[in-house]
Design a protein around this motif. Structure first.
Motif, PDB file in Angstrom:
ATOM      1  N   ASP A  31      -8.254   6.809  -0.923  1.00 25.43           N
ATOM      2  CA  ASP A  31      -7.352   6.918  -2.073  1.00 25.43           C
ATOM      3  C   ASP A  31      -5.893   6.784  -1.628  1.00 25.43           C
ATOM      4  O   ASP A  31      -5.264   7.749  -1.192  1.00 25.43           O
ATOM      5  CB  ASP A  31      -7.573   8.266  -2.772  1.00 25.43           C
ATOM      6  N   VAL A  32      -5.370   5.569  -1.735  1.00 25.20           N
ATOM      7  CA  VAL A  32      -4.007   5.308  -1.285  1.00 25.20           C
ATOM      8  C   VAL A  32      -3.129   4.842  -2.445  1.00 25.20           C
ATOM      9  O   VAL A  32      -3.623   4.395  -3.479  1.00 25.20           O
ATOM     10  CB  VAL A  32      -3.976   4.220  -0.184  1.00 25.20           C
ATOM     11  N   ASP A  33      -1.841   4.979  -2.251  1.00 24.48           N
ATOM     12  CA  ASP A  33      -0.880   4.379  -3.164  1.00 24.48           C
ATOM     13  C   ASP A  33      -0.979   2.867  -2.997  1.00 24.48           C
ATOM     14  O   ASP A  33      -0.872   2.353  -1.881  1.00 24.48           O
ATOM     15  CB  ASP A  33       0.530   4.864  -2.813  1.00 24.48           C
ATOM     16  N   LYS A  34      -1.184   2.145  -4.081  1.00 26.54           N
ATOM     17  CA  LYS A  34      -1.463   0.712  -3.977  1.00 26.54           C
ATOM     18  C   LYS A  34      -0.259  -0.100  -3.499  1.00 26.54           C
ATOM     19  O   LYS A  34      -0.420  -1.247  -3.077  1.00 26.54           O
ATOM     20  CB  LYS A  34      -1.947   0.162  -5.314  1.00 26.54           C
ATOM     21  N   ALA A  35       0.924   0.479  -3.542  1.00 21.73           N
ATOM     22  CA  ALA A  35       2.122  -0.221  -3.068  1.00 21.73           C
ATOM     23  C   ALA A  35       2.406   0.068  -1.601  1.00 21.73           C
ATOM     24  O   ALA A  35       2.672  -0.837  -0.816  1.00 21.73           O
ATOM     25  CB  ALA A  35       3.327   0.148  -3.913  1.00 21.73           C
ATOM     26  N   THR A  36       2.335   1.349  -1.197  1.00 16.65           N
ATOM     27  CA  THR A  36       2.708   1.732   0.170  1.00 16.65           C
ATOM     28  C   THR A  36       1.528   1.812   1.122  1.00 16.65           C
ATOM     29  O   THR A  36       1.711   1.842   2.332  1.00 16.65           O
ATOM     30  CB  THR A  36       3.409   3.091   0.166  1.00 16.65           C
ATOM     31  N   MET A  37       0.293   1.912   0.596  1.00 12.09           N
ATOM     32  CA  MET A  37      -0.943   2.060   1.376  1.00 12.09           C
ATOM     33  C   MET A  37      -1.012   3.414   2.082  1.00 12.09           C
ATOM     34  O   MET A  37      -1.808   3.620   2.997  1.00 12.09           O
ATOM     35  CB  MET A  37      -1.122   0.922   2.386  1.00 12.09           C
ATOM     36  N   GLN A  38      -0.190   4.364   1.634  1.00  9.36           N
ATOM     37  CA  GLN A  38      -0.217   5.729   2.156  1.00  9.36           C
ATOM     38  C   GLN A  38      -1.166   6.573   1.310  1.00  9.36           C
ATOM     39  O   GLN A  38      -1.247   6.411   0.088  1.00  9.36           O
ATOM     40  CB  GLN A  38       1.189   6.334   2.118  1.00  9.36           C
ATOM     41  N   HIS A  39      -1.883   7.483   1.960  1.00  6.50           N
ATOM     42  CA  HIS A  39      -2.806   8.334   1.226  1.00  6.50           C
ATOM     43  C   HIS A  39      -2.060   9.192   0.212  1.00  6.50           C
ATOM     44  O   HIS A  39      -0.935   9.630   0.462  1.00  6.50           O
ATOM     45  CB  HIS A  39      -3.590   9.233   2.194  1.00  6.50           C
TER      46      HIS A  39
ATOM     47  N   VAL B 225      -1.837   9.840   6.716  1.00  6.60           N
ATOM     48  CA  VAL B 225      -3.057   9.028   6.639  1.00  6.60           C
ATOM     49  C   VAL B 225      -2.763   7.766   5.828  1.00  6.60           C
ATOM     50  O   VAL B 225      -2.193   7.834   4.733  1.00  6.60           O
ATOM     51  CB  VAL B 225      -4.217   9.816   5.997  1.00  6.60           C
ATOM     52  N   PHE B 226      -3.149   6.629   6.364  1.00 10.17           N
ATOM     53  CA  PHE B 226      -2.981   5.347   5.693  1.00 10.17           C
ATOM     54  C   PHE B 226      -4.319   4.603   5.733  1.00 10.17           C
ATOM     55  O   PHE B 226      -5.197   4.916   6.531  1.00 10.17           O
ATOM     56  CB  PHE B 226      -1.907   4.497   6.382  1.00 10.17           C
ATOM     57  N   ALA B 227      -4.471   3.629   4.859  1.00 12.14           N
ATOM     58  CA  ALA B 227      -5.674   2.790   4.882  1.00 12.14           C
ATOM     59  C   ALA B 227      -5.285   1.379   4.487  1.00 12.14           C
ATOM     60  O   ALA B 227      -4.303   1.157   3.771  1.00 12.14           O
ATOM     61  CB  ALA B 227      -6.740   3.334   3.931  1.00 12.14           C
ATOM     62  N   LEU B 228      -6.057   0.439   4.975  1.00  8.11           N
ATOM     63  CA  LEU B 228      -5.834  -0.960   4.595  1.00  8.11           C
ATOM     64  C   LEU B 228      -7.143  -1.709   4.727  1.00  8.11           C
ATOM     65  O   LEU B 228      -8.133  -1.215   5.282  1.00  8.11           O
ATOM     66  CB  LEU B 228      -4.747  -1.605   5.450  1.00  8.11           C
ATOM     67  N   GLY B 229      -7.147  -2.902   4.163  1.00  9.10           N
ATOM     68  CA  GLY B 229      -8.361  -3.702   4.205  1.00  9.10           C
ATOM     69  C   GLY B 229      -9.337  -3.348   3.102  1.00  9.10           C
ATOM     70  O   GLY B 229      -8.971  -2.714   2.102  1.00  9.10           O
ATOM     71  N   ASP B 230     -10.584  -3.706   3.286  1.00  6.82           N
ATOM     72  CA  ASP B 230     -11.582  -3.621   2.220  1.00  6.82           C
ATOM     73  C   ASP B 230     -11.905  -2.197   1.794  1.00  6.82           C
ATOM     74  O   ASP B 230     -12.369  -1.972   0.677  1.00  6.82           O
ATOM     75  CB  ASP B 230     -12.871  -4.313   2.666  1.00  6.82           C
ATOM     76  N   CYS B 231     -11.694  -1.203   2.672  1.00  5.19           N
ATOM     77  CA  CYS B 231     -12.062   0.175   2.327  1.00  5.19           C
ATOM     78  C   CYS B 231     -10.986   0.910   1.556  1.00  5.19           C
ATOM     79  O   CYS B 231     -11.203   2.036   1.090  1.00  5.19           O
ATOM     80  CB  CYS B 231     -12.410   0.960   3.593  1.00  5.19           C
ATOM     81  N   ALA B 232      -9.803   0.329   1.398  1.00 11.73           N
ATOM     82  CA  ALA B 232      -8.705   0.971   0.680  1.00 11.73           C
ATOM     83  C   ALA B 232      -8.899   0.825  -0.824  1.00 11.73           C
ATOM     84  O   ALA B 232      -9.495  -0.138  -1.303  1.00 11.73           O
ATOM     85  CB  ALA B 232      -7.368   0.378   1.098  1.00 11.73           C
ATOM     86  N   SER B 233      -8.365   1.769  -1.572  1.00 15.43           N
ATOM     87  CA  SER B 233      -8.547   1.784  -3.033  1.00 15.43           C
ATOM     88  C   SER B 233      -7.625   0.817  -3.761  1.00 15.43           C
ATOM     89  O   SER B 233      -7.755   0.648  -4.978  1.00 15.43           O
ATOM     90  CB  SER B 233      -8.301   3.198  -3.574  1.00 15.43           C
ATOM     91  N   SER B 234      -6.707   0.179  -3.059  1.00 21.81           N
ATOM     92  CA  SER B 234      -5.807  -0.779  -3.712  1.00 21.81           C
ATOM     93  C   SER B 234      -6.640  -1.856  -4.411  1.00 21.81           C
ATOM     94  O   SER B 234      -7.547  -2.424  -3.809  1.00 21.81           O
ATOM     95  CB  SER B 234      -4.877  -1.415  -2.677  1.00 21.81           C
ATOM     96  N   PRO B 235      -6.337  -2.139  -5.690  1.00 20.13           N
ATOM     97  CA  PRO B 235      -7.199  -3.012  -6.496  1.00 20.13           C
ATOM     98  C   PRO B 235      -6.955  -4.500  -6.301  1.00 20.13           C
ATOM     99  O   PRO B 235      -6.864  -5.273  -7.257  1.00 20.13           O
ATOM    100  CB  PRO B 235      -6.854  -2.584  -7.924  1.00 20.13           C
ATOM    101  N   ASN B 236      -6.855  -4.911  -5.054  1.00 17.32           N
ATOM    102  CA  ASN B 236      -6.642  -6.330  -4.737  1.00 17.32           C
ATOM    103  C   ASN B 236      -7.971  -6.986  -4.387  1.00 17.32           C
ATOM    104  O   ASN B 236      -8.964  -6.312  -4.088  1.00 17.32           O
ATOM    105  CB  ASN B 236      -5.685  -6.470  -3.560  1.00 17.32           C
ATOM    106  N   SER B 237      -7.985  -8.302  -4.398  1.00 16.20           N
ATOM    107  CA  SER B 237      -9.149  -9.035  -3.936  1.00 16.20           C
ATOM    108  C   SER B 237      -9.303  -8.804  -2.439  1.00 16.20           C
ATOM    109  O   SER B 237      -8.331  -8.834  -1.687  1.00 16.20           O
ATOM    110  CB  SER B 237      -8.961 -10.522  -4.239  1.00 16.20           C
ATOM    111  N   LYS B 238     -10.528  -8.550  -2.005  1.00 19.73           N
ATOM    112  CA  LYS B 238     -10.786  -8.192  -0.606  1.00 19.73           C
ATOM    113  C   LYS B 238     -10.871  -9.463   0.250  1.00 19.73           C
ATOM    114  O   LYS B 238     -11.943 -10.027   0.445  1.00 19.73           O
ATOM    115  CB  LYS B 238     -12.078  -7.388  -0.498  1.00 19.73           C
ATOM    116  N   THR B 239      -9.746  -9.901   0.769  1.00 16.46           N
ATOM    117  CA  THR B 239      -9.696 -11.130   1.565  1.00 16.46           C
ATOM    118  C   THR B 239      -8.874 -10.915   2.827  1.00 16.46           C
ATOM    119  O   THR B 239      -8.110  -9.949   2.944  1.00 16.46           O
ATOM    120  CB  THR B 239      -9.070 -12.287   0.765  1.00 16.46           C
ATOM    121  N   MET B 240      -8.992 -11.848   3.771  1.00 16.30           N
ATOM    122  CA  MET B 240      -8.207 -11.804   4.997  1.00 16.30           C
ATOM    123  C   MET B 240      -6.717 -11.883   4.696  1.00 16.30           C
ATOM    124  O   MET B 240      -5.900 -11.194   5.321  1.00 16.30           O
ATOM    125  CB  MET B 240      -8.618 -12.952   5.911  1.00 16.30           C
TER     126      MET B 240
END
Length: 446
Positions: free
Chosen positions: A312-320, A326-341
């Motif tokens: 569960d991260v802020d979709k702009a900063t990627m901070q929990h 705690v930060f997250a990125l990539g396919d496991c992050a909650s940011s509602p983007n298309s999961k691509t490279m």
């Protein structure tokens, strides 16, 4: 030693299953405890890319990467393997060769996150203490959620294929070479997926393969998707409808694969609007995309994730949203983007700047706008380069129309992007095409 053993016992009481794992894995050696400035959990595209940046800043062994796999794959090329344009060996490197040399690699997996104590517990029983935690564990492939699918994929020289796993990726080309006539069905599951354009790419590549081998008239091609639209961004959806219709590909939306009878070559589909409305279709080839979800360790980490199990991260900063370190990125992050490279590339640049600000006690100013790119390969010499943001609005790089099939974009996908990935992105030197977009904007059409 007794004090450390007591600490271990305290830490493993959270579940009897994990307790059993530790007893099973115990040896005469004691469990290890590690400390680091930054812990990156996951050594895939996202984890490797951000670790390269952090390791160069923090210094040798101050960044730990927790990753169990021996091999690292350039997964965006799996569709081309399915069409015979690449081989699995060309997209595989040893994990040791791609992880940053200044980072410490612990070849193990996380089984518990303890953000209140700034610790992660591993499958082998180790405890890793951190100042910063970056979660980049990707998605897991859940083939078992579709009854009969795993069994069908285990049939030697079978007719069920899937380019989503290195275990099965070669099956598709083999099935195409054996094909004589009948239905060829492609699916898109009722779940988030990594590279959501891939189910269509392999469909279009297959259709072109059949034309090249003069088998097209013997095939009825269907693309059955659980989604209500062929593609999320309308500009590219319109282009893809033209491709599908122009090649006589039957597209069935809101149609979900729910069961496979591999012994009978029959796939069962259900309507997303009415699950009781089911239809059985005989196939000569079935390309199945598995349902996908965050890994089990995240599904069990309710304190870190949203209801769907994504960090569960802020979709702009990627901070929990709860734990600032705690930060997250990539396919496991909650940011509602298309999961691509390409999405990961954009997130890595933002996250790197925001971590720097966090460590200095400054506000996090850098924002990720949801940029994602999907090179939609439509055959052996054509590609539509889709680029868009959180609002599913085109965010294109080049000064020409990108909603049409182009050979130049195909060459970029096939030849340039792998070089960019192995030599720039994984070394922390590629944050996406934003700078090129600014340059090319001077030549944009009106």
């Amino acid at each position: 030693m007794n004090k450390f053993r007591s600490l271990n016992i305290r830490k493993i009481q959270f579940s009897s299953d994990l307790h059993s794992i530790r007893l099973f894995s115990a040896t005469s050696a004691s469990y290890d405890k590690f400390k680091c400035k930054a812990l990156v959990v996951g050594g895939g595209t996202a984890g490797c890319s951000i670790a390269a940046k952090l390791a160069s800043v923090f210094g040798k062994n101050e960044c730990i990467i927790l990753e169990p796999a021996n091999d690292h794959y350039y997964q965006p090329m799996f569709t081309m393997i399915g069409g015979g344009m690449k081989t699995l060996s060309q997209v595989r490197r040893s994990m040791a060769s791609v992880l940053p040399k200044k980072a410490k690699w612990i070849q193990d997996a996380a089984v518990r996150f303890d953000p209140d104590d700034n610790e992660v517990i591993t499958k082998q029983g180790h405890i890793i203490s951190y100042e910063l935690l970056i979660i980049a564990v990707g998605l897991q492939l859940c083939y078992g959620k579709i009854p009969g699918l795993e069994e069908a994929l285990s049939i030697p020289n079978g007719n069920v294929t899937s380019i989503y796993s290195p275990k099965y990726v070669d099956r598709h080309l083999n099935a195409l070479n054996r094909f004589e006539n009948g239905n060829i069905i492609f699916t898109f599951p009722a779940s988030p997926v990594k590279c959501p354009g891939a189910p269509q790419k392999i469909c279009y590549i297959t259709e072109h393969f059949l034309r090249k081998t003069k088998k097209r008239e013997q095939a009825h091609i269907m693309y059955n998707s659980s989604l209500p639209t062929i593609f999320g961004c309308k500009a590219y959806a319109d282009a893809l409808w033209k491709v599908a219709n122009g090649r006589s590909i039957e597209v069935n939306l809101k149609t979900n694969l729910i069961e496979v009878h591999g012994d009978k070559n029959v796939a069962v589909f259900a309507s997303m609007d009415n699950p009781n409305e089911k239809k059985s279709i005989e196939y000569s080839i079935l390309h199945a995309v598995p349902p996908q979800s965050p890994p089990q360790v995240l599904l069990e980490s309710k304190h870190l994730t949203n209801e769907a199990g994504f960090v569960d991260v802020d979709k702009a900063t990627m901070q929990h949203v709860k734990y600032p370190n705690v930060f997250a990125l990539g396919d496991c992050a909650s940011s509602p983007n298309s999961k691509t490279m390409a999405a990961i590339a954009g997130q890595v640049g933002v996250l790197n700047k925001n971590i720097e600000s966090f460590l200095k006690g400054k506000p996090l100013r850098s924002e990720y706008d949801g940029y994602a790119s999907c090179p939609l390969v439509t055959g052996y010499d054509s590609c539509i380069l889709a680029e868009f943001d959180y609002n599913l609005q085109p965010k294109e790089t080049f000064p020409f129309r990108q909603d049409v099939e182009r050979y130049s974009m195909f060459l970029m996908k096939r030849d340039f992007m792998p070089f960019l990935y192995w030599h720039l992105m994984l070394n922390g030197w590629w944050n996406g095409p934003a700078s090129f977009r600014k340059l090319f904007s001077l030549f944009k059409r009106n």
